[in-house]
Design an enzyme around this catalytic site. Structure first.
Site, PDB file in Angstrom:
ATOM      1  N   CYS A 107      15.103  -8.132  -7.750  1.00  0.00           N
ATOM      2  CA  CYS A 107      15.235  -6.703  -8.349  1.00  0.00           C
ATOM      3  C   CYS A 107      14.642  -6.472  -9.461  1.00  0.00           C
ATOM      4  O   CYS A 107      14.577  -7.282 -10.736  1.00  0.00           O
ATOM      5  CB  CYS A 107      16.996  -6.881  -8.630  1.00  0.00           C
ATOM      6  SG  CYS A 107      17.480  -5.598  -9.897  1.00  0.00           S
ATOM      7  N   GLU A 142       1.957  -5.133  -3.968  1.00  0.00           N
ATOM      8  CA  GLU A 142       2.880  -3.787  -3.058  1.00  0.00           C
ATOM      9  C   GLU A 142       4.255  -3.853  -3.440  1.00  0.00           C
ATOM     10  O   GLU A 142       5.220  -3.917  -2.750  1.00  0.00           O
ATOM     11  CB  GLU A 142       2.604  -4.269  -1.486  1.00  0.00           C
ATOM     12  CG  GLU A 142       1.116  -4.439  -1.324  1.00  0.00           C
ATOM     13  CD  GLU A 142       1.270  -4.874   0.424  1.00  0.00           C
ATOM     14  OE1 GLU A 142       2.041  -5.360   1.065  1.00  0.00           O
ATOM     15  OE2 GLU A 142       0.020  -5.012   0.911  1.00  0.00           O
ATOM     16  N   GLU A 302      -7.062  -4.718   0.005  1.00  0.00           N
ATOM     17  CA  GLU A 302      -6.873  -5.522   1.227  1.00  0.00           C
ATOM     18  C   GLU A 302      -7.473  -4.832   2.133  1.00  0.00           C
ATOM     19  O   GLU A 302      -6.956  -3.702   2.517  1.00  0.00           O
ATOM     20  CB  GLU A 302      -5.348  -5.857   1.434  1.00  0.00           C
ATOM     21  CG  GLU A 302      -4.761  -6.813   0.258  1.00  0.00           C
ATOM     22  CD  GLU A 302      -3.378  -7.117   0.828  1.00  0.00           C
ATOM     23  OE1 GLU A 302      -2.863  -6.872   1.701  1.00  0.00           O
ATOM     24  OE2 GLU A 302      -2.792  -7.656  -0.306  1.00  0.00           O
TER      25      GLU A 302
HETATM   26 ZN   LIG Z   1      19.405  -4.595  -8.897  1.00  0.00          ZN
END
Ligand SMILES: [Zn+2]
Length: 669
Positions: A107, A142, A302
């Site tokens: 997160c 990414e 990439e």
């Molecule tokens: Zn979260």
């Protein structure tokens, strides 16, 4: 030209690294990216840092004149961290915490994850700040790429979301008003009552959903900033970038790109676009979207160099295709190409995600192809760095628009990116160079602007468009424009609201067509070739309020009503396309707009199946001819050209033959 690969020395015995470096040098490599997934190799346990193996790999490569870009390894936190602090892992829509074992499962708002990220990034920065073989940083890997667009529904996200809303709206009264919470009795009396948009059997308020997408996007941008601030302070002389993902839209890429020195992206043409969907045009569009993020040339961090796949294996690049993709990238502004990856891993989720070498480590067909590219680039790279692109046509987009359509596609068949691509594809086929830029970009330099489906509208955007047209620009806007304000609320004005003066029309009704349903229309403007055809998805029924009619429906209860219009406004004009016509009809309208704008194509002939891209440098035009097909094609040349790859001259009216997957770069002065 920065030319190299993504390298994972930690996957292989140290005794092999010397040979890897040697083979890379023989392929002409001068750069590698390393370490972006190597957190546990750098911090074995809390505070137990060890950089010696990475120092050694950097040193071995440096002796071969290969520099290093280091990835901060925060996309894959170690098991010891997840086990001791499960709060770093994201919570999904159903309220279940993600398990350890994948990647990018953290997160961005977890304070624990942020604290540990700060530590590892600071330690790495301190360790490598004076190492001249480390030239720059890639932050993480990414962002927004894994698992439901990186969305999280944990307690810390809930707390931060409410704070984000408080910063935006200041008072609950304002939020309630802007979101229309009177609907379904959703009026909030305390900030704590505002939910994260977790799983529902019905659907959340569209304004809440849009703000939640913005909040998550801002969370990643803020997480990236945490790392940028550390790296800028400790390593002020090394560049900072991130590897973006082309047409992915989890994060507002314009905002994510803003604090970086330049952007890089990860290009896998045979991954998402295989079979019938394989689309060189979408790869080109991705390159142009990426170049537009900072309106600056970029790197491919990439570049696909073999078949990809986790559980199943995607198609192998054809002979010549790695080279074709490399030059396609360069033609659109790439100044660095790193192939993913050096050698295919024997283990882990990406066992089938091939690199240049297979697991056995011997030179492959793909290695020989890369080596050939290396030799070519060594010879011609100076001509291809710093290419500039004609600024005549731009397409406008924004992530807010894309998120609003993710939330409400309006019609099951409508896909914003497909709609956008359908216009880009016509320009690409006509060899018209195009920039793809943010709605906040300076649009005054262009002659023709295409703004598909401006679902959300704000005053700044409307003023810019009016100013552009007033000064002589030609603007094309398509259906589902001017529907909502920036908080995702429908205007209480005739549609397209705020744009009806500029467009000289009013959409009095609309018909959302079922997936099987089609309608018909014809173009009737005297300057456009009369053409009849089909349209689908959506039909706006338009009353002209000053605009002229370009096209009318020829079917349904709105037969004879206007569907395509043009309005003179100041010195320019604004075209509205109120339906989704066939490619032929779109092409006809676009060709007319191009002619009206006095825009020249890069190459006048029509070499079917050959993509032609124009780049300029120091008064020289470089025309890239890219044969994406499996057949030989001949192109008749309109003047004398020098060809860079074959090192030969072509005379006027001569035929240039391009083999399947072949590339030619013609220079004209
Ligand atoms: Zn979260």
């Amino acid at each position: 030209m920065n030319f190299g690969c993504d390298y994972y020395p930690e996957h292989w015995p140290e005794e092999r690294w010397e040979k890897d470096g040697q083979m890379m040098a023989e392929a002409g490599f001068n750069i590698v990216r390393m370490a972006e997934f190597a957190w546990v190799k750098l911090e074995r346990g809390k505070g137990q840092f060890n950089f010696s193996w990475l120092d050694k790999a950097i040193e071995i490569l440096a002796r071969k004149k290969i520099k290093t870009v280091l990835g901060t390894p925060t996309a894959t936190p170690p098991a010891w961290l997840a086990a001791s602090h499960p709060d770093i892992l994201r919570v999904n829509k159903e309220g279940i915490r993600t398990s350890f074992g994948g990647r990018r499962a953290c997160c961005p708002n977890s304070s624990t994850y942020r604290t540990y990220s700060e530590k590892i990034v600071s330690k790495m920065a301190e360790h490598y700040k004076d190492n001249e073989n480390v030239i720059g940083w890639q932050i993480d890997n990414e962002f927004g790429g894994d698992g439901e667009k990186g969305l999280c529904y944990c307690q810390e996200c809930a707390k931060n979301f409410r704070q984000w809303l408080q910063d935006k709206y200041k008072t609950l009264q304002k939020l309630n008003q802007e979101w229309g919470t009177v609907f379904w009795s959703q009026t909030y009396t305390e900030w704590e009552e505002i939910p994260l948009p977790r799983q529902l059997e019905t659907a959340h308020n569209p304004s809440l959903l849009l703000d939640y997408r913005r909040f998550i996007s801002d969370s990643y941008i803020s997480y990236q900033k945490l790392q940028i601030d550390i790296l800028r302070k400790i390593c002020p002389h090394k560049f900072i970038t991130h590897n973006f993902m082309g047409l992915f839209n989890a994060i507002d890429y314009y905002k994510l790109a803003q604090p970086l020195d330049f952007i890089t992206w990860d290009n896998y043409p045979n991954l998402r676009f295989t079979g019938e969907n394989k689309s060189p045009v979408k790869v080109s569009l991705s390159h142009d979207v990426m170049r537009g993020l900072k309106e600056k040339n970029f790197w491919v961090m990439e570049q696909q160099s073999g078949p990809t796949g986790w559980q199943c294996v995607d198609p192998n690049p054809y002979p010549g295709e790695i080279r074709l993709w490399t030059y396609q990238a360069i033609a659109h502004g790439a100044e660095g190409i790193l192939y993913f990856r050096w050698r295919t891993s024997r283990f882990g989720t990406e066992q089938f995600w091939a690199g240049i070498l297979d697991q056995c480590g011997i030179a492959t067909r793909r290695y020989e192809e890369v080596k050939k590219i290396g030799q070519e680039l060594m010879r011609i790279k100076d001509k291809l760095i710093g290419l500039e692109f004609p600024k005549e046509v731009a397409m406008l987009t924004s992530y807010d628009e894309q998120w609003a359509f993710d939330i409400q596609p309006n019609n099951p068949k409508f896909n914003y990116q497909e709609h956008f691509t359908s216009y880009y594809q016509i320009l690409n086929t006509l060899n018209i160079p195009v920039d793809v830029v943010s709605i906040q970009a300076d649009i005054s330099k262009y002659k023709l602007l295409i703004a598909p489906a401006l679902f959300l509208i704000n005053d700044g955007l409307v003023d810019n468009l009016k100013e552009f047209v007033k000064k002589g620009g030609i603007l094309i806007v398509t259906f589902r424009s001017g529907i909502k304000n920036w908080n995702n609320i429908v205007f209480d004005e005739p549609l397209p609201a705020k744009l009806n003066g500029l467009l000289g029309i009013e959409v009095v009704e609309y018909d959302s067509l079922s997936s099987m349903q089609k309608c018909k229309l014809k173009l009737i403007h005297p300057e456009i070739k009369p053409l009849q055809g089909e349209c689908d998805t959506w039909c706006d029924i338009i009353k002209c309020r000053g605009a002229e009619i370009i096209g009318r429906y020829t079917q349904s209860y709105y037969k004879d009503e206007a569907c395509v219009t043009i309005n003179r406004f100041g010195q320019g004009c604004a075209i509205y396309i109120g339906t989704n016509p066939s490619p032929e009809i779109k092409g006809s309208i676009l060709r007319w707009a191009i002619e009206k704008s006095r825009i020249k194509s890069s190459f006048q002939a029509d070499p079917a199946n050959i993509e032609v891209i124009l780049g300029r440098k120091e008064d020289k035009d470089y025309l890239f001819f890219l044969n994406h097909s499996d057949k030989y094609h001949q192109v008749k040349l309109d003047r004398i050209y020098q060809e860079l790859l074959e090192k030969r001259e072509y005379f006027k009216d001569s035929l240039m033959t391009i083999e399947p997957k072949g590339v030619r770069i013609l220079c004209r002065t």
